[in-house]
Design an enzyme around this catalytic site. Sequence first.
Site, mmCIF file in Angstrom:
data_model
loop_
_atom_site.group_PDB
_atom_site.id
_atom_site.type_symbol
_atom_site.label_atom_id
_atom_site.label_comp_id
_atom_site.label_asym_id
_atom_site.label_seq_id
_atom_site.Cartn_x
_atom_site.Cartn_y
_atom_site.Cartn_z
ATOM 1 N N THR A 1 3.251 4.469 7.251
ATOM 2 C CA THR A 1 3.967 4.860 8.379
ATOM 3 C C THR A 1 3.337 3.809 9.315
ATOM 4 O O THR A 1 2.674 4.152 10.121
ATOM 5 C CB THR A 1 3.795 6.429 8.879
ATOM 6 O OG1 THR A 1 4.226 7.248 8.013
ATOM 7 C CG2 THR A 1 4.563 6.468 10.009
ATOM 8 N N PRO A 2 4.033 2.466 9.324
ATOM 9 C CA PRO A 2 3.260 1.699 10.278
ATOM 10 C C PRO A 2 3.151 2.096 11.696
ATOM 11 O O PRO A 2 4.018 2.995 12.348
ATOM 12 C CB PRO A 2 4.457 0.343 10.086
ATOM 13 C CG PRO A 2 5.039 0.609 8.743
ATOM 14 C CD PRO A 2 5.173 2.206 8.681
ATOM 15 N N LEU A 3 2.201 1.389 12.312
ATOM 16 C CA LEU A 3 1.650 1.823 13.642
ATOM 17 C C LEU A 3 3.129 1.404 14.456
ATOM 18 O O LEU A 3 3.782 0.389 14.597
ATOM 19 C CB LEU A 3 0.889 0.930 14.230
ATOM 20 C CG LEU A 3 -0.706 1.232 13.632
ATOM 21 C CD1 LEU A 3 -1.656 0.476 14.098
ATOM 22 C CD2 LEU A 3 -1.169 2.796 14.191
ATOM 23 N N PHE B 1 -5.414 1.594 5.621
ATOM 24 C CA PHE B 1 -4.375 1.725 6.669
ATOM 25 C C PHE B 1 -4.690 1.412 8.130
ATOM 26 O O PHE B 1 -4.310 1.990 9.096
ATOM 27 C CB PHE B 1 -3.943 3.023 6.735
ATOM 28 C CG PHE B 1 -3.270 3.674 5.396
ATOM 29 C CD1 PHE B 1 -2.784 2.840 4.399
ATOM 30 C CD2 PHE B 1 -3.060 4.911 5.112
ATOM 31 C CE1 PHE B 1 -2.317 3.098 3.110
ATOM 32 C CE2 PHE B 1 -2.433 5.334 3.893
ATOM 33 C CZ PHE B 1 -2.202 4.682 2.790
ATOM 34 N N PRO B 2 -5.294 -0.041 8.187
ATOM 35 C CA PRO B 2 -5.494 -0.314 9.253
ATOM 36 C C PRO B 2 -4.271 -0.591 10.449
ATOM 37 O O PRO B 2 -4.484 -0.576 11.639
ATOM 38 C CB PRO B 2 -6.517 -1.820 9.018
ATOM 39 C CG PRO B 2 -5.900 -2.033 7.907
ATOM 40 C CD PRO B 2 -5.555 -0.917 7.057
ATOM 41 N N LEU B 3 -3.184 -0.817 9.770
ATOM 42 C CA LEU B 3 -1.801 -0.844 10.341
ATOM 43 C C LEU B 3 -1.092 0.168 10.191
ATOM 44 O O LEU B 3 0.144 0.008 10.467
ATOM 45 C CB LEU B 3 -1.172 -2.283 9.989
ATOM 46 C CG LEU B 3 -2.129 -3.530 9.650
ATOM 47 C CD1 LEU B 3 -1.415 -4.675 9.304
ATOM 48 C CD2 LEU B 3 -2.490 -3.982 11.369
ATOM 49 N N TYR C 1 -3.952 1.656 -8.976
ATOM 50 C CA TYR C 1 -2.789 0.952 -8.201
ATOM 51 C C TYR C 1 -2.184 0.450 -9.194
ATOM 52 O O TYR C 1 -2.227 -0.659 -10.032
ATOM 53 C CB TYR C 1 -3.365 0.025 -7.224
ATOM 54 C CG TYR C 1 -4.139 0.262 -6.032
ATOM 55 C CD1 TYR C 1 -4.277 1.838 -5.664
ATOM 56 C CD2 TYR C 1 -4.955 -0.774 -5.228
ATOM 57 C CE1 TYR C 1 -4.789 2.052 -4.462
ATOM 58 C CE2 TYR C 1 -5.770 -0.301 -4.179
ATOM 59 C CZ TYR C 1 -5.581 1.057 -3.905
ATOM 60 O OH TYR C 1 -6.301 1.385 -2.770
#
Length: 292
Positions: A219-221, A213-215, A63
């Site tokens: 590409t946000p939910l 990427f829980p949210l 990162y």
Amino acid sequence: MNAIDKAGTFQLGTRQVKRVGYGAMQLAGPGVFGPPKDRAAAVAVLRAAVESGVDHIDTSDFYGPHVTNQIIREALHPYRDGLVIVTKVGAVRGPKAEWLPAFSAEALQQAVHDNLRNLGLDVLEVVNLRAMFDVHGPAEGSLEAPLTALAELRQQGLIRHIGLSNVTAKQVADSRKICPIACVQNQYNLANRADDALLDQLAAEGAAYVPFFPLGGFTPLQSGVLSDVAASLSATPMQVALAWLLQRSPNLLLIPGTSSLGHLHENLAAVDLQLPPDAITVLDGIAGPAST
């Protein structure tokens, strides 16, 4: 007692960690490449996370590269007792910010030493091997050679536990014949539930599953259903998405990331949200029948 203690704990390697942690990926610059616009703000977010009770930080030396680990060290070193830092190896960044495989024994050894140096640690608690057969998602391929190299570094005392990232169920099973696997870190959220069966299998075995990427990640939910449920519960859509994960299975460890203090506290407040059964039923339908 911190508010996030309400979510309970789960075993990660030989440590019990709180189920809500913090993912450091967003502390780097745009595209997870280069330095952040505001380094002082990144330091402040990390310190606030730990002060709020977070004891599980997910990072990687690719990162930036190197940027997030150096910021973690600046913000938190010397590390408080009980803080578990989990990192990833198996990739490097190209000159145009590409994500490139780095699976050779030499590359993995270099990555482990880079993580140790930039984090200021003598041993890495958990190192996840990121499979890179397809950068966008799990794809079959042998992990025997890189895992064998990591197992050797573990024998040398540089790594305590090994996990897997971006992998298939077959790769998990095959990997366990080479070395113990402490956790699996794959993409999983309300809209992406391809790992339902693997998640349940790991839960039955007492192994941790860490959804990245829980949210929604890059590409946000976006869901009218999610927004409607959130409005009915006086919560934000992201809080509902995190609360759904917490209630999905006790072996889920969350690592939502943010570079914003406001979003950090919003994410951590998801532990206070108890979703009623009818809301869970509605939310379960977001992924569609193909995931079941």
